[in-house]
Design a protein around this motif. Structure first.
Motif: not given
Lengths: 293, 324
Positions: A41, A93, A96, A98-100, A102-104, A106
């Motif tokens: 995302v 990433l 790993l 998937h949230l990483y 998104l956070l990266a 962000y």
């Protein structure tokens, strides 16, 4: 039928809705393409849209390069920086959760927005309209530039759709989306395709930014609030569907414009209300396949 | 034993702290400790990334403020009311969002929080852009005066201790074990006869109410509630605190909240650099220290212990039990 509402206002808002819808469509299409292939995302999307507008502004004010060359140059620059970002940050990433991803993205959005705000302040910078004037249609005044935005974004969306659904490249892309390992055994370089896809997706965001520059003011925060609406659009359309994202974008732009006419208080939330209703009625999204819930 | 001693030291430090530090900063840290704990319960233990947790924080602040402003109800009940309202909001939003899995959950919760933000912006009682001003600090239990920050500090400390204890109990309960199992392997949990959606929904509601309590407490401390509390950058901040402290660690949120609040305090005068530095810290944590502050620290401790234990391993080979 619409007593008390002038046709001028009605069509004015319909046009504005179509313009907003054009941006929703182009941005959500880019997001959907990136998500489809990479399961990322892309939270930087809003910042990349802002960057497109800013690059156009910088090119004009420092190098004297006008709107038309910028329409090509700025998206290409945004795409290039995006590809570097993908290689340096998103690639490591990949394996790993998937949230990483998104956070990266962000985090990158925070940094980009913060730096631009530090350098140019948070007030908007004006960008001259490259197509002044317009035509009087009798029931409303239609500025040329707004017509251009709607037509150009339609062409871009249809072009992207053809590229993905009806070319060999698009077929590779869709195949890699479904079964990356098998596509790789056919000798297709999937990681390279990911880099290009990310570049293409964020290039679309950059292009939207340049298109938006003469309409809205160029400001550091122009992307972040828009992006949240675009997230809602993608959720309503269904994450996997690229065409669905574009159609939903136009539709919701129109709905938002009409809400401004009939019930202005709800204009800022109508898209979110649509999201709630669609989550309730069609949890997978309007255009999603049944399996991809 | 060591743990008990450590706890005692922390307790003494916390009780002595307002004599040495500015109590409002300390109270802010504690509000965010609860907030980060609530978030860690979701992301760290359940695997749900809620990108709109500020709606519960801000919602709790507004509801607590409204109760205190319009009724003579005592402060602790008002904060509880804020938590309950946030929990209710969590129930509705959780019910709708649980239908989508994985990363989409983040996008939907973010969109929801923006929806709630616009509602707060337009609602009469919140005061819109000006925020809710002059929230009174009604007497605690109806008779304890808490208008001084010094007294309030101990109230906030007690609530924080209670919340952290509750969080600890939830994580270590059988329910907490199931939560972790859902995070690690949802189909497996389903096959064992549990209903993962219901389990996640309950976690979401607990987390939302904790965030509401945190927000309500902040409204009491500052005596105002603003839109900022419900805005998405705050949602981002709590993610940063939790990741920095250490995902799925018990004490991580305490460290994360402390570091970020103090950093914000320090960088307040530098304008945009607060934003940029938050981005940089988040990026560094994601790329290099995914276990976070507490996670990396305990991994280091474990490594050292293993190195120290290495001779014991040799001893084991010849049949001698190592002493522990």
């Amino acid at each position: 039928m619409f007593e008390g509402i002038s046709t001028q206002l009605l069509f004015g808002q319909v046009l504005l809705g179509l313009i907003n819808g054009s941006f929703y469509a182009m941005l959500s299409m880019g997001l959907a393409i990136i998500f489809g292939l990479m399961s990322v995302v892309n939270f930087t999307h809003g910042a990349q849209y802002m960057l497109g507008a800013f690059i156009a502004w910088l090119l004009l004010n420092y190098l004297g390069i006008g709107y038309w060359p910028s329409l090509v140059l700025a998206p290409v620059l945004v795409a290039l920086t995006g590809m570097v970002l993908e290689r340096l940050l998103l690639r490591p990433l990949q394996g790993l959760d998937h949230l990483y991803g998104l956070l990266a993205t962000y985090a990158v959005a925070l940094i980009v927005e913060g730096l631009v705000r530090y350098k140019y302040g948070s007030t908007g910078l004006p960008y001259d309209n490259p197509m002044p004037g317009g035509i009087n249609l009798g029931f409303m005044f239609l500025p040329y530039y707004r017509l251009w935005v709607v037509v150009f974004s339609l062409v871009t969306c249809i072009g992207t759709w053809i590229l993905i659904e009806h070319t060999k490249l698009g077929a590779y892309l869709r195949a890699a989306n479904e079964k990356p390992q098998i596509v790789e055994t056919f000798g297709i370089n999937v990681p390279k395709m990911m880099t290009l896809t990310y570049g293409f997706g964020v290039g679309l965001a950059g292009l939207s930014g340049v298109l938006a520059a003469p309409i809205y003011q160029v400001s550091p925060s122009m992307g972040s609030s828009l992006m949240i609406v675009v997230f809602a659009v993608v959720v309503i359309g269904g994450m996997g569907s690229i065409v669905g994202a574009a159609i939903t974008g136009y539709m919701l732009g129109l709905v938002e414009g009409l809400t401004k006419v009939f019930y202005p208080e709800a204009a800022s939330v109508v898209i979110f209300m649509f999201m709630i209703i669609s989550l309730y009625l069609r949890p997978a999204g309007i255009f999603a396949d049944k399996e991809s819930v | 034993m060591v743990r008990l001693l450590l706890l005692a030291v922390v307790a003494v430090l916390a009780i002595a702290a307002p004599f040495y530090f500015y109590s409002v900063t300390l109270m802010t840290v504690m509000c965010f400790v609860i907030f980060a704990c609530s978030f860690n319960l979701l992301l760290g233990y359940t695997g749900l990334l809620c990108f709109g947790h500020a709606m519960f924080f801000g919602g709790g602040a507004y509801i607590t403020g409204q109760i205190l402003k319009t009724t003579p109800i005592s402060t602790e009940l008002a904060i509880l009311g804020g938590g309950a309202a946030a929990g209710l909001l969590g129930l509705v939003i959780g019910y709708l969002t649980m239908r989508r899995q994985g990363i989409q959950f983040a996008m939907i919760t973010l969109a929801f929080s923006q929806f709630i933000y616009f509602i707060f912006l337009q609602a009469e009682f919140t005061g819109g852009e000006d925020g809710m001003q002059a929230i009174p600090r009604n007497d605690l239990f109806g008779f304890v005066d808490i208008t001084s920050n010094f007294t309030l500090y101990y109230v906030v400390l007690a609530i924080t201790a209670l919340c952290v204890f509750l969080y600890y109990r939830v994580v270590h309960s059988p329910y907490g074990e199931v939560l972790k199992a859902v995070r690690d392997n949802q189909p497996r949990v389903e096959s064992l006869g549990f209903d993962p959606e219901k389990i996640k929904l309950v976690a979401f509601i607990i987390s939302a109410s904790m965030a509401g309590v945190a927000g309500g407490m902040k409204a009491v401390v500052y005596q105002f509630a603003t839109l900022t509390d419900a805005s998405w950058p705050v949602s981002g901040e709590v993610i940063l605190m939790t990741l920095l402290g250490g995902l799925g660690t018990l004490t991580g949120p305490v460290f994360g909240a402390g570091i970020i609040i103090l950093l914000n305090d320090y960088l307040a005068g530098f304008g945009e650099w607060a934003l940029v530095s938050q981005g940089v810290i988040l990026l560094v944590v994601i790329v290099f220290f995914r276990r976070g502050f507490v996670g990396e620290f305990s991994a280091l401790a474990k490594y050292l212990r293993r190195r120290k234990a290495a001779p014991d391993a040799k001893a084991q080979q010849v049949g001698i039990e190592p002493a522990h």
